[in-house]
Write an enzyme that holds these catalytic residues in place. Structure first.
Site, PDB file in Angstrom:
ATOM      1  N   ASP A 292       0.846  -1.181   0.000  1.00  0.00           N
ATOM      2  CA  ASP A 292       0.000   0.000   0.000  1.00  0.00           C
ATOM      3  C   ASP A 292       0.889   1.243   0.000  1.00  0.00           C
ATOM      4  O   ASP A 292       1.927   1.275   0.671  1.00  0.00           O
ATOM      5  CB  ASP A 292      -0.889  -0.022   1.252  1.00  0.00           C
ATOM      6  CG  ASP A 292      -1.941   1.060   1.247  1.00  0.00           C
ATOM      7  OD1 ASP A 292      -3.069   0.766   0.825  1.00  0.00           O
ATOM      8  OD2 ASP A 292      -1.628   2.194   1.669  1.00  0.00           O
ATOM      9  N   HIS A 305      -5.929  14.996  -7.642  1.00  0.00           N
ATOM     10  CA  HIS A 305      -6.084  13.577  -7.995  1.00  0.00           C
ATOM     11  C   HIS A 305      -5.308  13.191  -9.248  1.00  0.00           C
ATOM     12  O   HIS A 305      -4.912  12.025  -9.402  1.00  0.00           O
ATOM     13  CB  HIS A 305      -7.569  13.243  -8.156  1.00  0.00           C
ATOM     14  CG  HIS A 305      -8.304  13.206  -6.854  1.00  0.00           C
ATOM     15  ND1 HIS A 305      -8.281  12.117  -6.017  1.00  0.00           N
ATOM     16  CD2 HIS A 305      -9.056  14.149  -6.217  1.00  0.00           C
ATOM     17  CE1 HIS A 305      -9.003  12.361  -4.934  1.00  0.00           C
ATOM     18  NE2 HIS A 305      -9.485  13.596  -5.029  1.00  0.00           N
ATOM     19  N   GLU A 334      -4.902   2.487  -3.693  1.00  0.00           N
ATOM     20  CA  GLU A 334      -3.433   2.495  -3.728  1.00  0.00           C
ATOM     21  C   GLU A 334      -2.853   1.149  -3.295  1.00  0.00           C
ATOM     22  O   GLU A 334      -1.702   1.075  -2.861  1.00  0.00           O
ATOM     23  CB  GLU A 334      -2.896   3.612  -2.824  1.00  0.00           C
ATOM     24  CG  GLU A 334      -3.251   3.491  -1.358  1.00  0.00           C
ATOM     25  CD  GLU A 334      -4.564   4.154  -0.968  1.00  0.00           C
ATOM     26  OE1 GLU A 334      -4.673   4.573   0.191  1.00  0.00           O
ATOM     27  OE2 GLU A 334      -5.463   4.252  -1.824  1.00  0.00           O
TER      28      GLU A 334
END
Length: 417
Positions: A292, A305, A334
């Site tokens: 992650d 973003h 993610e």
């Protein structure tokens, strides 16, 4: 390098329109208004730079199609345009080794041309196998396919044909006669369908006038299509392109279903399908890592973003490079997952290498240079379910986050980054 398209056309209006169509399709137009000028331009280039040539049948210094002969003899796939619609001109054109021809009054020509240019480039990656006992017929069919830039393979019998299909993974279409020395073409189709579906490998059977049931037999045995010999070249190419595009469309649907739209990596669905298939006969060692991106929300909040997407794509590119021998997927957001046929100690070494590479990764976004780190949970605990492995890895990933991030923790608690 952008491919060139040689245009030999004396009409300035037609040339300008062709230039726009060619440029819109992503190619460079090299234009000549006469055969003499075309020869001069060609001499200044390498033949392999040209994707094809678009040639006017009637030019001031080449009134009867001589320009077509020039490009064909130069081994450039040739598309002919003509303002003449009489049968004699048509007969002269189709008897030459051309890709296709059009009359200038055809309103659909420019739209079709754009698709045809892309088709000629894609064909350079597509293999077609011709299985025919007659050398003359086999060579003639291969020559037709080569006009359209296909990679061609040829076999005179079923055994050789099946062997080539096993060896060449770019073969997408088989064209087969029925009268073969070691097995009928129909039996060959039946054999192929035991290993390859219609969606993976297209087959066109060759039938003959006077044998009306043969075409139906091919279809019932699993062929996608058939041609009746003797056939005109235009019909031949229409059938070939139709079947090749069918295979491509199925591939595109599969890719869309199995690929993450943003990163291009395999998605969660594909990952589970592949890993579960591997686990039907599990390797001696298996490990699974769940990773992650650290503080990913801060990247989105600070830079937007689009910046977050740039980081995801940059990381995905690095992961794809490092994990090319493993099953890799973006799980969403993610989060990424890696399945490795490695013992835990070896897998941890790979993950540490990955962690270090990510830490040094610099991603350019507009005027910013972005960087990130990752936290990873890695386990080799497999109790018959990939879902259980993921749960173990997820708990370890959570621990890595809680204990400072930019690290990995394995199911062997003695191993930590």
């Amino acid at each position: 390098m952008t491919k060139k398209v040689l245009v030999i056309e004396d009409s300035m209006t037609s040339t300008k329109v062709l230039q726009k169509v060619i440029q819109k399709a992503g190619y460079t137009a090299v234009c000549a208004s006469s055969l003499y000028q075309a020869k001069h331009l060609f001499d200044q280039s390498m033949p392999e730079e040209f994707l094809c040539a678009i040639v006017d049948f009637h030019l001031p210094d080449a009134p009867n199609g001589e320009s077509i002969d020039f490009t064909i003899e130069a081994y450039i796939p040739t598309i002919v345009v003509t303002g003449r619609e009489d049968e004699q001109t048509r007969s002269i054109i189709i008897n030459k080794n051309i890709v296709d021809y059009f009359t200038k009054g055809n309103s659909q020509f420019y739209e079709y041309l754009s698709r045809l240019l892309g088709r000629l480039e894609r064909n350079q990656q597509i293999g077609i196998l011709v299985v025919e006992d007659s050398r003359a017929e086999r060579n003639a069919t291969v020559a037709l396919l080569q006009r359209h830039n296909f990679i061609t393979y040829a076999a005179s019998n079923v055994a050789d044909g099946l062997a080539q299909i096993g060896q060449q993974n770019n073969i997408k279409l088989v064209i087969t006669d029925d009268d073969l020395p070691d097995m009928s073409g129909i039996k060959m189709v039946e054999s192929l369908r035991q290993q390859h579906s219609k969606e993976d490998l297209a087959v066109i059977g060759i039938a003959y006038q006077g044998r009306p049931g043969l075409s139906a037999s091919f279809i019932k045995s699993g062929a996608n299509d058939y041609l009746t010999r003797p056939y005109c070249h235009e019909e031949f190419f229409c059938r070939v392109i139709q079947n090749v595009e069918y295979i491509e469309n199925i591939d595109a649907i599969r890719r869309a279903a199995n690929t993450d739209y943003l990163t291009g990596l395999p998605n969660r669905r594909y990952f589970f399908n592949r890993v579960n298939a591997i686990l039907q006969s599990p390797p001696a060692h298996i490990s699974l890592a769940l990773l992650d991106i650290d503080y990913f929300k801060k990247i989105n909040d600070s830079y937007g973003h689009d910046a977050g997407d740039a980081v995801l794509k940059g990381l995905a590119e690095l992961l794809a490079d490092i994990c090319r021998d493993y099953q890799l997927a973006r799980f969403g957001g993610e989060e990424f997952c890696i399945f490795m046929p490695l013992a835990l100690s070896e897998a941890c070494q790979q993950i540490e290498t990955l962690r270090c590479r990510v830490e040094k990764l610099r991603i350019r976004f507009e005027k910013q240079i972005l960087n990130c780190t990752i936290s990873i949970g890695i386990t080799d605990i497999y109790e018959g379910s990939i879902d259980d492995m993921l749960q173990y890895a997820d708990k370890l990933l959570y621990q890595a986050k809680q204990q400072g991030r930019n690290q990995w923790i394995s199911s062997d608690t003695k191993h930590r980054s």
